[in-house]
Enzyme design. Structure first.
Site, PDB file in Angstrom:
ATOM      1  N   ARG A   1     -46.970  27.960  -1.690  1.00  0.00           N
ATOM      2  CA  ARG A   1     -47.084  29.227  -2.185  1.00  0.00           C
ATOM      3  C   ARG A   1     -45.742  29.939  -2.484  1.00  0.00           C
ATOM      4  O   ARG A   1     -45.529  30.752  -3.570  1.00  0.00           O
ATOM      5  CB  ARG A   1     -48.124  30.220  -1.442  1.00  0.00           C
ATOM      6  CG  ARG A   1     -49.500  29.808  -1.396  1.00  0.00           C
ATOM      7  CD  ARG A   1     -50.195  30.211   0.079  1.00  0.00           C
ATOM      8  NE  ARG A   1     -51.804  29.953  -0.196  1.00  0.00           N
ATOM      9  CZ  ARG A   1     -51.997  28.709   0.130  1.00  0.00           C
ATOM     10  NH1 ARG A   1     -51.413  27.760   0.542  1.00  0.00           N
ATOM     11  NH2 ARG A   1     -53.349  28.520   0.264  1.00  0.00           N
TER      12      ARG A   1
ATOM     13  N   GLY B   1     -53.407  17.576  -2.165  1.00  0.00           N
ATOM     14  CA  GLY B   1     -54.697  18.425  -2.583  1.00  0.00           C
ATOM     15  C   GLY B   1     -54.328  19.737  -2.782  1.00  0.00           C
ATOM     16  O   GLY B   1     -54.810  20.269  -3.656  1.00  0.00           O
TER      17      GLY B   1
ATOM     18  N   ARG C   1     -60.577  12.005  -4.288  1.00  0.00           N
ATOM     19  CA  ARG C   1     -61.136  13.222  -3.709  1.00  0.00           C
ATOM     20  C   ARG C   1     -61.689  14.201  -4.741  1.00  0.00           C
ATOM     21  O   ARG C   1     -61.079  14.413  -5.712  1.00  0.00           O
ATOM     22  CB  ARG C   1     -60.084  14.110  -2.953  1.00  0.00           C
ATOM     23  CG  ARG C   1     -59.742  13.402  -1.640  1.00  0.00           C
ATOM     24  CD  ARG C   1     -58.239  13.596  -1.068  1.00  0.00           C
ATOM     25  NE  ARG C   1     -58.329  15.226  -0.568  1.00  0.00           N
ATOM     26  CZ  ARG C   1     -57.089  15.609  -0.035  1.00  0.00           C
ATOM     27  NH1 ARG C   1     -55.879  15.004  -0.378  1.00  0.00           N
ATOM     28  NH2 ARG C   1     -56.907  17.039  -0.056  1.00  0.00           N
TER      29      ARG C   1
ATOM     30  N   SER D   1     -62.953  28.087   2.282  1.00  0.00           N
ATOM     31  CA  SER D   1     -61.989  27.373   1.692  1.00  0.00           C
ATOM     32  C   SER D   1     -60.932  28.074   1.306  1.00  0.00           C
ATOM     33  O   SER D   1     -60.838  28.764   0.086  1.00  0.00           O
ATOM     34  CB  SER D   1     -62.524  26.298   0.475  1.00  0.00           C
ATOM     35  OG  SER D   1     -61.094  25.648  -0.164  1.00  0.00           O
TER      36      SER D   1
ATOM     37  N   GLN E   1     -58.077  27.069  -0.013  1.00  0.00           N
ATOM     38  CA  GLN E   1     -57.580  26.390  -1.476  1.00  0.00           C
ATOM     39  C   GLN E   1     -58.393  26.800  -2.435  1.00  0.00           C
ATOM     40  O   GLN E   1     -57.739  27.364  -3.394  1.00  0.00           O
ATOM     41  CB  GLN E   1     -57.711  24.747  -1.238  1.00  0.00           C
ATOM     42  CG  GLN E   1     -56.413  24.194  -0.466  1.00  0.00           C
ATOM     43  CD  GLN E   1     -56.607  22.782  -0.348  1.00  0.00           C
ATOM     44  OE1 GLN E   1     -57.414  22.170  -0.940  1.00  0.00           O
ATOM     45  NE2 GLN E   1     -55.719  22.213   0.471  1.00  0.00           N
TER      46      GLN E   1
ATOM     47  N   ASP F   1     -57.546  22.227   9.612  1.00  0.00           N
ATOM     48  CA  ASP F   1     -56.319  20.923   9.851  1.00  0.00           C
ATOM     49  C   ASP F   1     -56.176  20.474  10.936  1.00  0.00           C
ATOM     50  O   ASP F   1     -55.501  19.290  10.926  1.00  0.00           O
ATOM     51  CB  ASP F   1     -55.311  21.413   8.896  1.00  0.00           C
ATOM     52  CG  ASP F   1     -55.451  21.629   7.159  1.00  0.00           C
ATOM     53  OD1 ASP F   1     -56.392  20.584   6.593  1.00  0.00           O
ATOM     54  OD2 ASP F   1     -54.856  22.213   6.665  1.00  0.00           O
TER      55      ASP F   1
ATOM     56  N   LYS G   1     -61.250  15.830   2.891  1.00  0.00           N
ATOM     57  CA  LYS G   1     -59.784  16.052   2.989  1.00  0.00           C
ATOM     58  C   LYS G   1     -58.971  14.847   2.484  1.00  0.00           C
ATOM     59  O   LYS G   1     -59.595  13.811   1.953  1.00  0.00           O
ATOM     60  CB  LYS G   1     -59.226  16.212   4.460  1.00  0.00           C
ATOM     61  CG  LYS G   1     -59.755  17.645   5.011  1.00  0.00           C
ATOM     62  CD  LYS G   1     -58.837  18.685   4.414  1.00  0.00           C
ATOM     63  CE  LYS G   1     -59.067  20.242   4.811  1.00  0.00           C
ATOM     64  NZ  LYS G   1     -58.290  21.127   4.254  1.00  0.00           N
TER      65      LYS G   1
ATOM     66  N   ARG H   1     -62.229  12.793   7.381  1.00  0.00           N
ATOM     67  CA  ARG H   1     -61.360  12.686   8.909  1.00  0.00           C
ATOM     68  C   ARG H   1     -62.532  12.811   9.987  1.00  0.00           C
ATOM     69  O   ARG H   1     -62.130  12.374  11.067  1.00  0.00           O
ATOM     70  CB  ARG H   1     -60.746  14.133   8.742  1.00  0.00           C
ATOM     71  CG  ARG H   1     -59.344  14.043   7.919  1.00  0.00           C
ATOM     72  CD  ARG H   1     -58.544  15.317   7.945  1.00  0.00           C
ATOM     73  NE  ARG H   1     -57.200  15.134   7.390  1.00  0.00           N
ATOM     74  CZ  ARG H   1     -56.462  16.026   6.961  1.00  0.00           C
ATOM     75  NH1 ARG H   1     -56.952  17.171   7.149  1.00  0.00           N
ATOM     76  NH2 ARG H   1     -55.401  15.794   6.500  1.00  0.00           N
TER      77      ARG H   1
ATOM     78  N   ARG I   1     -52.688  13.223   8.960  1.00  0.00           N
ATOM     79  CA  ARG I   1     -53.086  13.994  10.136  1.00  0.00           C
ATOM     80  C   ARG I   1     -53.563  12.746  10.808  1.00  0.00           C
ATOM     81  O   ARG I   1     -53.584  12.913  12.371  1.00  0.00           O
ATOM     82  CB  ARG I   1     -53.820  14.998   9.769  1.00  0.00           C
ATOM     83  CG  ARG I   1     -53.147  15.963   8.872  1.00  0.00           C
ATOM     84  CD  ARG I   1     -53.869  17.132   9.132  1.00  0.00           C
ATOM     85  NE  ARG I   1     -53.261  18.473   8.021  1.00  0.00           N
ATOM     86  CZ  ARG I   1     -52.147  18.845   8.356  1.00  0.00           C
ATOM     87  NH1 ARG I   1     -51.287  18.769   9.265  1.00  0.00           N
ATOM     88  NH2 ARG I   1     -51.773  19.760   7.401  1.00  0.00           N
TER      89      ARG I   1
END
Length: 445
Positions: free
Chosen positions: A33, A101, A129, A174, A176, A326, A353, A357, A402
């Site tokens: 950002r 992403g 995705r 979300s 995002q 996350d 993700k 995951r 991750r």
């Protein structure tokens, strides 16, 4: 930005203990950002502590391609000369998002309200995705989108100018999606509103306000209502990026499960919308002490001292999910070493993700002797009571950084070595992870 086609397998050492001080990379969410908003300000912004992983570098490359001048000084400070809201230029070629992403979804928001056309591409993982959660509101604002089947990359977006202000209630929590709509709103006349029934990380709101956008946050019967006045004029800023709590998560779990460990993680961002894992680990009995608590650039920060502790299974409160989405893979690992059963649900978003995951961690843990049950929105895990797990398996990371780091942590307290099939994706968010592990464990990277 795509990963090397040559996998980098890694066999996890089993150290006697972890000890020392480390500093984790800059917060990934804030790094993305800071680059984007600096590129939309008029004048020079300075960013210190930027995460220099592949994902954030993909954002920097995309903003350069759309006209911003972005340079890294020898002093490690990034200087960004912005083009102003409305000033993004037509990129000459496709924007390669690599595995990021966050870059893709947030940049789609920026493009949606500018009179330019951009094509987004990515690696195999990112291209699998779906992007529909972002394209739905951006289409309502007037953007035109052509995508691969399933609303996947490659994807071409034609921005609308002027775009249409909307009121959009998030169907799924979300940050995002929220951020994409707010970024699109910057160059949209009128007031755009995003309604969050469940609060998510608020870095976008904090930083937009810091750059001078007219933004308000109210609490109503439908949840948080974020309103942004468009055609904004952003002012350049000096930003110090705190350490990423998602990166600190791996050391919090590692030091908790490896007997005798005592680790200090410096400069960790403790934004309340990101502190869910810290809360959950403390509920499990983790010994995590906050040292030198302070505020840096509007974000709460502290050094965390983590010592080995006996963990107990818990039912993770659903309302923690948005503030630790996350970190669920790391939480699953902590649960594998707890006494009794941990129920970690409410995390549907993990399915979309860098990998699925939930499925990936179920396969990885089960393949190394952990007893668990998979749910649509999480896992129920029966822990070892602090004993070593069996280990001996090879983990398929599905190009997910991750998964690689979480199962590396699991391998630190296993009877037989755990092998990670490919740790190259770790460079997307934490290039120094394995060097720091070697330093804390006294082993060779």
């Amino acid at each position: 930005m795509a990963h090397s086609p040559s996998p980098a397998p890694y066999t996890v050492p089993a150290p006697a203990r972890l000890a020392g001080r480390i500093r984790v990379p800059g917060d990934k969410s804030i790094s993305h950002r800071s680059l984007m908003l600096s590129a939309l300000a008029v004048g020079e912004s300075r960013v210190e502590g930027l995460l220099e992983g592949e994902d954030v570098l993909a954002t920097a490359a995309a903003m350069r391609a759309m006209g911003a001048r972005i340079e890294r000084g020898d002093d490690g400070i990034w200087r960004i000369h912005g083009v102003g809201v409305g000033g993004l230029l037509q990129p000459r070629q496709a924007l390669d998002m690599g595995n990021s992403g966050t870059s893709t979804r947030l940049l789609m928001g920026l493009v949606a309200s500018h009179p330019i056309t951009a094509t987004f591409t990515g690696d195999a993982s990112l291209s699998s995705r779906p992007m529909a959660r972002v394209t739905v509101p951006l289409t309502q604002m007037g953007a035109s989108i052509e995508s691969s089947p399933g609303t996947r990359l490659p994807l071409m977006m034609r921005g609308a100018c002027p775009a249409l202000p909307i009121e959009y209630e998030l169907p799924v929590a979300s940050a995002q999606v929220k951020s994409a709509v707010l970024l699109a709103a910057l160059n949209t006349p009128g007031i755009t509103r995003v309604i969050e029934p469940v609060p998510t990380r608020d870095h976008s709101e904090r930083m937009l306000a810091g750059f001078g956008a007219k933004l308000t946050v109210e609490h109503g019967p439908r949840g948080r209502v974020i309103s942004l006045v468009g055609e904004a004029e952003l002012k350049p800023q000096s930003i110090v990026v705190p350490g990423d709590p998602s990166s600190a998560a791996f050391w919090m779990v590692a030091a908790s499960i490896v007997p005798g460990s005592d680790v200090v993680i410096e400069n960790v961002g403790l934004n309340p919308t990101r502190a869910g894992l810290l809360t959950a680990l403390r509920m499990m009995g983790a010994d995590i002490e906050e040292l030198d608590a302070r505020v840096v650039g509007g974000e709460p920060v502290a050094d965390l001292r983590v010592r080995h502790a006996a963990l107990a299974g818990i039912v993770v409160p659903h309302d923690l999910a948005p503030s630790m989405i996350d970190e669920y893979p790391a939480l699953f690992v902590a649960a594998a070493f707890a006494e009794g059963e941990t129920v970690a649900r409410g995390a549907d978003e993990l399915r979309v993700k860098e990998s699925d995951r939930i499925a990936a961690m179920r396969a990885a843990l089960e393949g190394n002797g952990v007893t668990l049950r998979e749910h649509e929105d999480g896992l129920t895990i029966r822990g070892s009571g602090g004993e070593k797990i069996a280990g001996g398996g090879t983990v398929s990371t599905s190009l997910d950084h991750r998964i690689a780091m979480s199962m590396t942590v699991a391998g630190l307290h296993a009877r037989a070595p755990i092998t990670i099939d490919d740790v190259a994706p770790v460079a997307t968010s934490y290039p120094a992870f394995y060097d720091q592990l070697a330093a804390l464990s006294g082993t060779t990277a």
